[in-house]
Design a protein around this motif. Structure first.
Motif, mmCIF file in Angstrom:
data_model
loop_
_atom_site.group_PDB
_atom_site.id
_atom_site.type_symbol
_atom_site.label_atom_id
_atom_site.label_comp_id
_atom_site.label_asym_id
_atom_site.label_seq_id
_atom_site.Cartn_x
_atom_site.Cartn_y
_atom_site.Cartn_z
ATOM 1 N N ALA A 63 0.812 -1.220 0.000
ATOM 2 C CA ALA A 63 0.000 0.000 0.000
ATOM 3 C C ALA A 63 0.846 1.270 0.000
ATOM 4 N N LEU A 64 2.077 1.175 0.525
ATOM 5 C CA LEU A 64 2.963 2.341 0.614
ATOM 6 C C LEU A 64 4.265 2.052 -0.143
ATOM 7 N N PRO A 65 4.192 1.885 -1.449
ATOM 8 C CA PRO A 65 5.362 1.433 -2.216
ATOM 9 C C PRO A 65 6.516 2.422 -2.247
ATOM 10 N N ASP A 66 6.257 3.710 -1.978
ATOM 11 C CA ASP A 66 7.313 4.718 -2.040
ATOM 12 C C ASP A 66 7.937 5.011 -0.678
ATOM 13 N N PHE A 67 7.485 4.320 0.364
ATOM 14 C CA PHE A 67 8.013 4.561 1.703
ATOM 15 C C PHE A 67 9.272 3.721 1.937
ATOM 16 N N ASP A 68 10.279 4.336 2.561
ATOM 17 C CA ASP A 68 11.481 3.596 2.943
ATOM 18 C C ASP A 68 11.143 2.637 4.085
ATOM 19 N N VAL A 69 11.817 1.488 4.109
ATOM 20 C CA VAL A 69 11.542 0.482 5.134
ATOM 21 C C VAL A 69 12.808 0.191 5.941
ATOM 22 N N GLU A 70 12.694 0.330 7.250
ATOM 23 C CA GLU A 70 13.772 0.002 8.180
ATOM 24 C C GLU A 70 13.214 -0.972 9.219
ATOM 25 N N ILE A 71 13.964 -2.022 9.502
ATOM 26 C CA ILE A 71 13.550 -3.039 10.469
ATOM 27 C C ILE A 71 14.577 -3.077 11.601
ATOM 28 N N VAL A 72 14.097 -2.968 12.826
ATOM 29 C CA VAL A 72 14.983 -2.997 13.994
ATOM 30 C C VAL A 72 14.521 -4.108 14.930
ATOM 31 N N GLU A 73 15.443 -4.973 15.316
ATOM 32 C CA GLU A 73 15.097 -6.031 16.271
ATOM 33 C C GLU A 73 16.058 -6.000 17.444
ATOM 34 N N MET A 74 15.551 -6.398 18.621
ATOM 35 C CA MET A 74 16.401 -6.496 19.805
ATOM 36 C C MET A 74 16.106 -7.782 20.550
ATOM 37 N N HIS A 75 17.177 -8.450 20.970
ATOM 38 C CA HIS A 75 17.065 -9.681 21.744
ATOM 39 C C HIS A 75 18.113 -9.696 22.858
ATOM 40 N N HIS A 76 17.996 -10.676 23.724
ATOM 41 C CA HIS A 76 18.901 -10.852 24.857
ATOM 42 C C HIS A 76 20.347 -11.070 24.389
ATOM 43 N N ASN A 77 21.265 -10.871 25.300
ATOM 44 C CA ASN A 77 22.683 -10.935 24.939
ATOM 45 C C ASN A 77 23.234 -12.348 24.777
ATOM 46 N N LYS A 78 22.379 -13.362 24.911
ATOM 47 C CA LYS A 78 22.823 -14.744 24.692
ATOM 48 C C LYS A 78 22.424 -15.266 23.309
ATOM 49 N N LYS A 79 21.649 -14.500 22.581
ATOM 50 C CA LYS A 79 21.175 -14.969 21.271
ATOM 51 C C LYS A 79 22.351 -15.106 20.307
ATOM 52 N N LYS A 80 22.413 -16.236 19.617
ATOM 53 C CA LYS A 80 23.573 -16.540 18.783
ATOM 54 C C LYS A 80 23.454 -16.005 17.363
ATOM 55 N N ASP A 81 22.259 -16.048 16.783
ATOM 56 C CA ASP A 81 22.125 -15.646 15.380
ATOM 57 C C ASP A 81 21.710 -14.183 15.263
ATOM 58 N N SER A 82 22.154 -13.572 14.196
ATOM 59 C CA SER A 82 21.834 -12.171 13.943
ATOM 60 C C SER A 82 21.827 -11.931 12.436
ATOM 61 N N PRO A 83 20.789 -11.278 11.906
ATOM 62 C CA PRO A 83 19.604 -10.814 12.628
ATOM 63 C C PRO A 83 18.731 -11.990 13.048
ATOM 64 N N SER A 84 17.709 -11.706 13.805
ATOM 65 C CA SER A 84 16.793 -12.760 14.232
ATOM 66 C C SER A 84 16.083 -13.358 13.023
ATOM 67 N N GLY A 85 15.635 -14.589 13.185
ATOM 68 C CA GLY A 85 14.873 -15.215 12.108
ATOM 69 C C GLY A 85 13.614 -14.436 11.782
ATOM 70 N N THR A 86 13.032 -13.820 12.805
ATOM 71 C CA THR A 86 11.813 -13.029 12.589
ATOM 72 C C THR A 86 12.110 -11.784 11.764
ATOM 73 N N ALA A 87 13.230 -11.102 12.072
ATOM 74 C CA ALA A 87 13.604 -9.915 11.300
ATOM 75 C C ALA A 87 13.902 -10.291 9.852
ATOM 76 N N ALA A 88 14.588 -11.417 9.671
ATOM 77 C CA ALA A 88 14.881 -11.878 8.310
ATOM 78 C C ALA A 88 13.585 -12.188 7.559
ATOM 79 N N LYS A 89 12.632 -12.792 8.260
ATOM 80 C CA LYS A 89 11.338 -13.093 7.648
ATOM 81 C C LYS A 89 10.599 -11.804 7.294
ATOM 82 N N LEU A 90 10.625 -10.816 8.179
ATOM 83 C CA LEU A 90 9.978 -9.532 7.898
ATOM 84 C C LEU A 90 10.584 -8.883 6.660
ATOM 85 N N ALA A 91 11.911 -8.923 6.559
ATOM 86 C CA ALA A 91 12.569 -8.364 5.378
ATOM 87 C C ALA A 91 12.144 -9.117 4.124
ATOM 88 N N GLY A 92 12.025 -10.437 4.246
ATOM 89 C CA GLY A 92 11.586 -11.242 3.112
ATOM 90 C C GLY A 92 10.160 -10.942 2.701
#
Length: 255
Positions: free
Chosen positions: A134-163
Motif C-alpha cells: 500500500a505504501l510502495p514509495d516509503f522507505d523500510v527500516e527493520i529494527v530487532e532487539m534480543h537478549h545478549n545470549k542470542k547466537k544468530d543475527s539478525p533474528s529469524g523473525t527480522a529476516a522473515k519480515l525483510a523477506g
C-alpha cells in the motif's frame, strides 16, 4: 491424545515446551531428546528420561517438535520423516541452503518450520505485507532487539519480515546495518538492524518512512511462553494432516 517428542528438551524453550505440554489435557510428552554428550542425558524431565537416540524417540511421537539450531533441526526432521511422523521446528538462523534441505527432508510428512510461533508476530507478517504494497514509495527500516545470549543475527523473525517486504516489492535489496559515507539511501533498500542486550525476549519494529509522515508497526514478546503456546496450536493443527509444508499462517487461519 497427541504424543509429542521435544528435541532440545533441556534448553530454555524445550523446558517451557515440556511444561506447557504437561498442562495441556490433549497432549502427552512421549520423549525428550538432547544432543549426544549433553550432561543432562539420562535425567528426567516431564516424567520421561532424556535421550540422545533421536530415531527411537521419533517412533514414539505423533509430532516431533524442535527448538534447537538449523543442523539439529534438519536431523530431527529427518528422524520424523523416517518414522512417518509430523514435525515442527522453531529453530532460527537457517541459511537458504539449510532451509531447502529441511524442506526436502520433510517432503513426505506434515511439516512446519517457523522462525517465530507467536500469534501476534505471524499476524504482523500479514499486516507488513499489506502495508508494503500500500505504501510502495516509503522507505523500510527493520529494527530487532534480543537478549545478549542470542547466537544468530539478525533474528529469524527480522529476516522473515525483510523477506515479506521484499516479496511485496520486487526488485528490493536487503542490507544489514550501515557504516561509512554511503551517500543517499537507495529507494529499494530494506535495512535490518540487530540490537543485543540484557534479557530482552524479543522486540521487532518496522518503520515505513515517507515524505512528511512515518508509519510504524511492532511486536514485543514478554515471555518465551508466547512461542510455546503458538507451538501447541501448531501441534494440534498439524496432527493428522496430509504430508506437505505448512506455515503458522495456515495454523492461525491467515493464509
Amino acid at each position: 491424545m497427541i504424543n509429542v517428542v521435544v528435541c532440545g528438551a533441556l534448553g530454555k524453550m524445550g523446558r517451557i515446551m515440556v511444561d506447557e505440554i504437561a498442562g495441556d489435557p490433549e497432549l502427552s510428552l512421549a520423549g525428550a531428546v538432547e544432543a549426544p554428550g549433553h550432561p543432562g542425558l539420562g535425567s528426567k524431565i516431564g516424567g520421561v528420561a532424556v535421550t540422545a537416540d533421536l530415531a527411537a524417540a521419533a517412533k514414539l511421537a505423533d509430532v516431533v517438535v524442535d527448538f534447537t539450531n538449523p543442523a539439529a533441526a534438519i536431523a530431527a526432521i529427518e528422524a520424523a520423516a523416517a518414522a512417518g511422523k509430523a514435525a515442527i521446528s522453531g529453530a532460527t538462523g537457517f541459511t537458504a541452503e539449510q532451509l531447502a534441505s529441511a524442506k526436502k527432508a520433510g517432503a513426505a510428512i506434515p511439516l512446519i518450520i517457523s522462525p517465530n510461533m507467536s500469534a501476534g508476530v505471524n499476524l504482523l507478517f500479514k499486516v507488513v505485507a499489506d502495508v508494503a504494497r500500500a505504501l510502495p514509495d516509503f522507505d523500510v527500516e527493520i529494527v530487532e532487539m534480543h537478549h545478549n545470549k542470542k547466537k544468530d543475527s539478525p533474528s529469524g523473525t527480522a529476516a522473515k519480515l525483510a523477506g515479506v517486504v521484499a516479496e511485496a516489492r520486487p526488485g528490493s535489496s536487503v542490507i544489514h546495518g550501515r557504516e561509512g559515507i554511503l551517500g543517499p539511501r537507495p529507494p529499494a533498500e530494506i535495512a535490518v538492524h540487530a540490537l543485543r542486550g540484557g534479557d530482552v525476549v524479543g522486540e521487532h519494529a518496522i518503520v515505513f518512512a515517507g515524505e512528511g509522515e512515518r508509519f510504524e508497526l511492532g511486536h514485543r514478546a514478554h515471555s518465551r511462553r508466547t512461542f510455546a503456546r503458538g507451538a501447541l496450536r501448531a501441534i494440534r493443527f498439524i496432527h493428522g494432516k496430509k504430508p506437505g509444508f505448512y506455515t503458522m499462517a495456515d495454523v492461525l487461519g491467515l493464509a
